[in-house]
Design an enzyme around this catalytic site. Sequence first.
Site, PDB file in Angstrom:
ATOM      1  CB  CYS A  35      -0.828  -9.251  -7.925  1.00 29.31           C
ATOM      2  SG  CYS A  35      -3.203  -8.771  -8.301  1.00 29.31           S
ATOM      3  CG  ASP A  45       7.202  -3.037   0.827  1.00 35.28           C
ATOM      4  OD1 ASP A  45       7.483  -3.657   1.749  1.00 35.28           O
ATOM      5  OD2 ASP A  45       6.030  -3.718  -0.043  1.00 35.28           O
ATOM      6  CG  HIS A  79      -5.609  -8.012  -4.679  1.00 34.61           C
ATOM      7  ND1 HIS A  79      -4.873  -9.018  -6.002  1.00 34.61           N
ATOM      8  CD2 HIS A  79      -5.187  -9.303  -3.483  1.00 34.61           C
ATOM      9  CE1 HIS A  79      -5.089 -10.030  -5.092  1.00 34.61           C
ATOM     10  NE2 HIS A  79      -4.981 -10.112  -3.853  1.00 34.61           N
ATOM     11  CG  HIS A  91      -5.547  -5.132   0.818  1.00 37.94           C
ATOM     12  ND1 HIS A  91      -6.158  -3.964   0.372  1.00 37.94           N
ATOM     13  CD2 HIS A  91      -5.154  -3.976   1.319  1.00 37.94           C
ATOM     14  CE1 HIS A  91      -6.361  -2.793   0.056  1.00 37.94           C
ATOM     15  NE2 HIS A  91      -5.811  -2.980   0.597  1.00 37.94           N
ATOM     16  CD  GLN A  95      -2.974  -1.232   6.132  1.00 41.00           C
ATOM     17  OE1 GLN A  95      -1.875  -1.090   6.433  1.00 41.00           O
ATOM     18  NE2 GLN A  95      -3.769  -0.157   5.424  1.00 41.00           N
ATOM     19  CB  VAL A 104     -18.088  18.246   7.415  1.00 46.06           C
ATOM     20  CG1 VAL A 104     -17.261  16.967   6.852  1.00 46.06           C
ATOM     21  CG2 VAL A 104     -19.878  17.844   6.858  1.00 46.06           C
ATOM     22  CD  GLU A 163     -22.333  15.284  11.716  1.00 49.26           C
ATOM     23  OE1 GLU A 163     -22.075  16.511  10.603  1.00 49.26           O
ATOM     24  OE2 GLU A 163     -23.588  15.203  10.644  1.00 49.26           O
TER      25      GLU A 163
END
EC number: 2.7.7.12
Length: 364
Positions: free
Chosen positions: A56, A79, A172, A174, A176, A325, A328
């Site tokens: 946030c 991080d 939130h 987002h 990557q 599983v 597969e």
Amino acid sequence: MSTSLDLDEFPHTRYNPLKDEWVLVSPHRMKRPWKGQVEASKNPNSLRFDPTNPLCPNVTRPNGQTNPDYKETFVFDNDFPALFEYSEPTEEPKSSNDPIGDDLFKVQAAKGSCKVMCFHPYSDLTLSTMKQNDIVNVIKKWIEMYKDLSTKYNWVQIFENKGEIMGCSNPHPHCQVWASNFIPNEINREGKNQFEFYKKHGKVMLVEYLNRELASKERIVVQNDSWVVLVPYWAVWPYETILLPKRHVTRIDLLNEKEIELLAEIMKKLLIKYDNLFKCTFPYTMGFHFAPCGKYLDEPQEHWQFYASYLPPLLRSASVKKFMVGYELLAQPQRDLTPEKAAAQLRELSDSVHYLIQSDTSDY
Ligand code: H2U
């Protein structure tokens, strides 16, 4: 496609030319009685600002850095990165070291950059409920990040994990971005298969594929002037879709203004449909594939076509997921619902009225 097989009734395997692999389709199993658990869907995140959420605005993350009071997108270095940047800033993709070792024990240094990108300051929004203009901002930021990382690294993977069920650690909105000196397996495989197709047919595999899909219409979910969403013929996940441009585009930074605008529009439409399917904030992994960068920027990559892939795990309801599983994992992917039926279901759902917001959400 002319075939003597009744693909709605009988087990068959379908070929995925992009991955060079097969999927087992067992449509007759859709008729079996379902006694599995069906839980009520969890309400989506309703907290707009949470002072304990490290994504946030104005919040101090556990590493001691305070996020700015951002109003649109916000990008920061992960991080807890999976990859470390080049130790020397002068290192470039061309000098990336080759693997060492023999055929049984091969190893290569993995270098890269891992970024987190917040889509919007509000935690209670998702791409399906954000304004189209805000999604345009997200796409433009992806392109900016790609342009920066593409000169330093050979691959830039933009991806969004949405929902706890997909391992997403934070509600939130987002995504990557991981850039690497190496080409990941899936990109390697798709690059090789598209190259072989191009050599054999003199045509771009996914451009040709889309032409055939547009002619058949069977698996089309939604389209606009620049984009088409469809359930691929070889889809593995029940409601998997692929988002393709209507022209040949090898990389994300080659999209023009109109295509960016219409990409935002079609992403929102698809995501409203997805949320409406099981009346929940629909979980998925999504990401873009296109020609590799770095040292490959100097090589012809015409065989590549830009696309986005949406891989949602849900099967029957907001809480019943398809498990990849036994068979597969050990043999090959299997599905019951046919891609044609999944496409028909998605097609019928509203792409403008979100189940939570009972009005046209295009300007929410
Ligand atoms: P996922 O929700 O897809 O897990 O992405 C969130 C990422 O954000 C995750 O990779 C990073 C995590 O490492 N993160 C930070 O870098 N700093 C934080 O303070 C929280 C989360």
